[in-house]
Design an enzyme around this catalytic site. Structure first.
Site, PDB file in Angstrom:
ATOM      1  N   CYS A 181      87.285  36.021 -43.486  1.00  0.00           N
ATOM      2  CA  CYS A 181      86.711  35.042 -44.413  1.00  0.00           C
ATOM      3  C   CYS A 181      85.415  35.579 -45.026  1.00  0.00           C
ATOM      4  CB  CYS A 181      86.447  33.747 -43.639  1.00  0.00           C
ATOM      5  SG  CYS A 181      85.620  32.492 -44.595  1.00  0.00           S
TER       6      CYS A 181
ATOM      7  N   ASP B 166      90.942  47.092 -31.207  1.00  0.00           N
ATOM      8  CA  ASP B 166      90.193  48.343 -31.395  1.00  0.00           C
ATOM      9  C   ASP B 166      89.254  48.686 -30.231  1.00  0.00           C
ATOM     10  OD1 ASP B 166      91.466  48.469 -33.785  1.00  0.00           O
ATOM     11  OD2 ASP B 166      89.709  48.067 -35.024  1.00  0.00           O
TER      12      ASP B 166
ATOM     13  N   MET C  45      96.063  52.448 -34.929  1.00  0.00           N
ATOM     14  CA  MET C  45      94.980  51.690 -35.569  1.00  0.00           C
ATOM     15  C   MET C  45      93.613  52.051 -34.997  1.00  0.00           C
ATOM     16  SD  MET C  45      95.990  47.829 -36.505  1.00  0.00           S
ATOM     17  CE  MET C  45      96.800  47.460 -38.056  1.00  0.00           C
TER      18      MET C  45
HETATM   19  O1  F6P Z   1      91.724  44.374 -35.993  1.00  0.00           O
HETATM   20  C1  F6P Z   1      91.196  45.619 -36.326  1.00  0.00           C
HETATM   21  C2  F6P Z   1      92.193  46.408 -37.038  1.00  0.00           C
HETATM   22  O2  F6P Z   1      93.279  46.461 -36.196  1.00  0.00           O
HETATM   23  C3  F6P Z   1      91.792  47.802 -37.484  1.00  0.00           C
HETATM   24  O3  F6P Z   1      92.030  48.792 -36.557  1.00  0.00           O
HETATM   25  C4  F6P Z   1      92.613  47.982 -38.735  1.00  0.00           C
HETATM   26  O4  F6P Z   1      92.000  48.902 -39.583  1.00  0.00           O
HETATM   27  C5  F6P Z   1      92.597  46.612 -39.299  1.00  0.00           C
HETATM   28  O5  F6P Z   1      92.592  45.739 -38.212  1.00  0.00           O
HETATM   29  C6  F6P Z   1      93.737  46.291 -40.220  1.00  0.00           C
HETATM   30  O6  F6P Z   1      93.510  45.017 -40.724  1.00  0.00           O
HETATM   31  P1  F6P Z   1      94.443  44.202 -41.676  1.00  0.00           P
HETATM   32  O7  F6P Z   1      95.432  43.509 -40.820  1.00  0.00           O
HETATM   33  O8  F6P Z   1      93.544  43.253 -42.367  1.00  0.00           O
HETATM   34  O9  F6P Z   1      95.127  45.198 -42.586  1.00  0.00           O
END
Ligand code: F6P
Length: 363
Positions: free
Chosen positions: A86, A141, A183
């Site tokens: 948000c 993470d 990730m």
């Molecule tokens: O929650 C953190 C994370 O998993 C990061 O490692 C990754 O870059 C990001 O979320 C991805 O986010 P979104 O779902 O908004 O693409």
């Protein structure tokens, strides 16, 4: 101090397996103490817009219980409350609207479950408004200061392990190398921890800030020595964190052209991406979710605010649970910055440990 009557709970930022287990534990624990729980839909967006749903109901005998039919929650991934990143919450006016919405709904405390961006929001809300706020760390993470584990990390690591085991099966059948992206935009924790667990041959982390040419040259040597007659390995796994700037597809392409002379050796890229975020939470994630939830409910009942519950934290004050501490959100945010910029003792220790095994990985 007035007795706590109605607490709200929200999940925010990237979802993490175990968020639902934490919400379920909060509902049950609060009900057992005679406190109503209100769920906020879609994280801080729902808080600003006042989108609340009752999660507890009154019983005929005057007690409280979770709304019927929610008992599937603890074992599921994602977040049933919904989440958002948000941007409105970055503005003080919107945070004031959120505080007003809580006051109008008779909410007298808030639990925020999320990562470091969400916990920054929790700190601002706690310091600017008069409604107590506590945070529970949840992010795959594992880049949150003041907690050894965040909810979701263990499940994500187990998912990576399973994926790498499957990739190893097919790689071995073809004398193939895989570059596997996991990730971690700013943190290489998932890459580092999984590389050791799957006996990968190399790992690339954003914290190492390495030059692309240097990486490609080193990996070319790794491929040559691994697939040579001497070693004759049947598979090579290279785990790369998302935050390493070279795109995974390009890295795999570069490696493939560098080893074009090696007969029958192929290099394939795979980005595990959001697959890692889903799935049923493991025992460990459900267990820490429940114990951090207990700490959160007790902390609010004690009239405290602006704190995060940390698991086996090296900072903060102890609670009735020897593994759970209350960590001031301001200290947790400072330690998070140090974790991410590499100056934290924990990051230094992790990189040191990795440097000790880096030579071993390639054997
Ligand atoms: O929650 C953190 C994370 O998993 C990061 O490692 C990754 O870059 C990001 O979320 C991805 O986010 P979104 O779902 O908004 O693409």
């Amino acid at each position: 101090m007035a007795r706590l009557q109605r607490i709200a709970v929200l999940t925010s930022g990237g979802d993490a397996p175990g968020m639902n287990a934490a919400v379920w534990a909060i509902i049950k624990l609060a009900a057992s103490r005679g406190v109503h729980v209100v769920g906020v839909e879609r994280g801080y967006d729902g808080l600003i817009d006042g989108v609340f749903q009752d999660l507890t109901r009154e019983l005929d005998d005057g007690g409280l219980a979770p709304i019927g039919g929610l008992d599937w929650l603890a074992g599921t991934g994602g977040t049933f409350l919904g989440s958002s990143r948000c941007t409105r919450f970055l503005e003080v006016e919107h945070r004031a609207v959120a505080s007003d919405a809580m006051r109008s709904a008779g909410i007298d405390a808030l639990i925020v479950i999320g990562g470091n961006g969400s916990l920054t929001g929790a700190h601002l809300l706690a310091t600017e408004g008069d409604i107590p706020v506590v945070g529970i760390p949840a992010s795959i993470d594992n880049d949150i200061g003041g907690t050894t584990d965040a909810i979701g990390v263990d499940t994500a690591l187990n998912t990576i392990i399973e994926a790498c085991d499957r990739l190893s099966d097919t790689a071995r059948s073809h004398h193939r190398a895989f570059v596997i992206e996991v990730m971690g935009r700013r943190s290489g924790y998932l890459a580092m921890a999984s590389a050791v667990a799957v006996t990968a041959d190399a790992v690339l982390l954003p914290e190492q800030s390495r030059d692309e040419d240097e990486i490609v040259t080193e990996l070319e040597q790794l491929l040559r020595s691994s697939f040579s007659g001497d070693r004759n390995k049947r598979r090579v796994l290279i785990i790369k964190a998302e935050g390493v700037p070279t795109p995974t597809l390009i890295l795999a392409d570069q490696l493939q052209s560098r080893v074009a002379d090696l007969e029958n050796v192929t290099v394939r890229p795979i980005v595990l991406g959001h697959l890692i975020r889903g799935g049923h939470p493991t025992f460990h994630d459900r267990m820490i979710a429940g114990r951090l939830a207990l700490g959160a409910v007790n902390t609010l009942a004690a009239g405290l605010s602006d704190l995060m519950l940390g698991w086996q934290s090296n900072i903060g004050a102890s609670t009735s649970d020897p593994n759970v501490s209350t960590v001031p959100l301001i200290e947790m945010l400072a330690e998070t910055e140090r974790l991410l910029d590499g100056s934290s003792e924990i990051t230094q220790m992790r990189l040191h440990l990795l440097s000790e095994v880096q030579g071993v990985l390639a054997l």
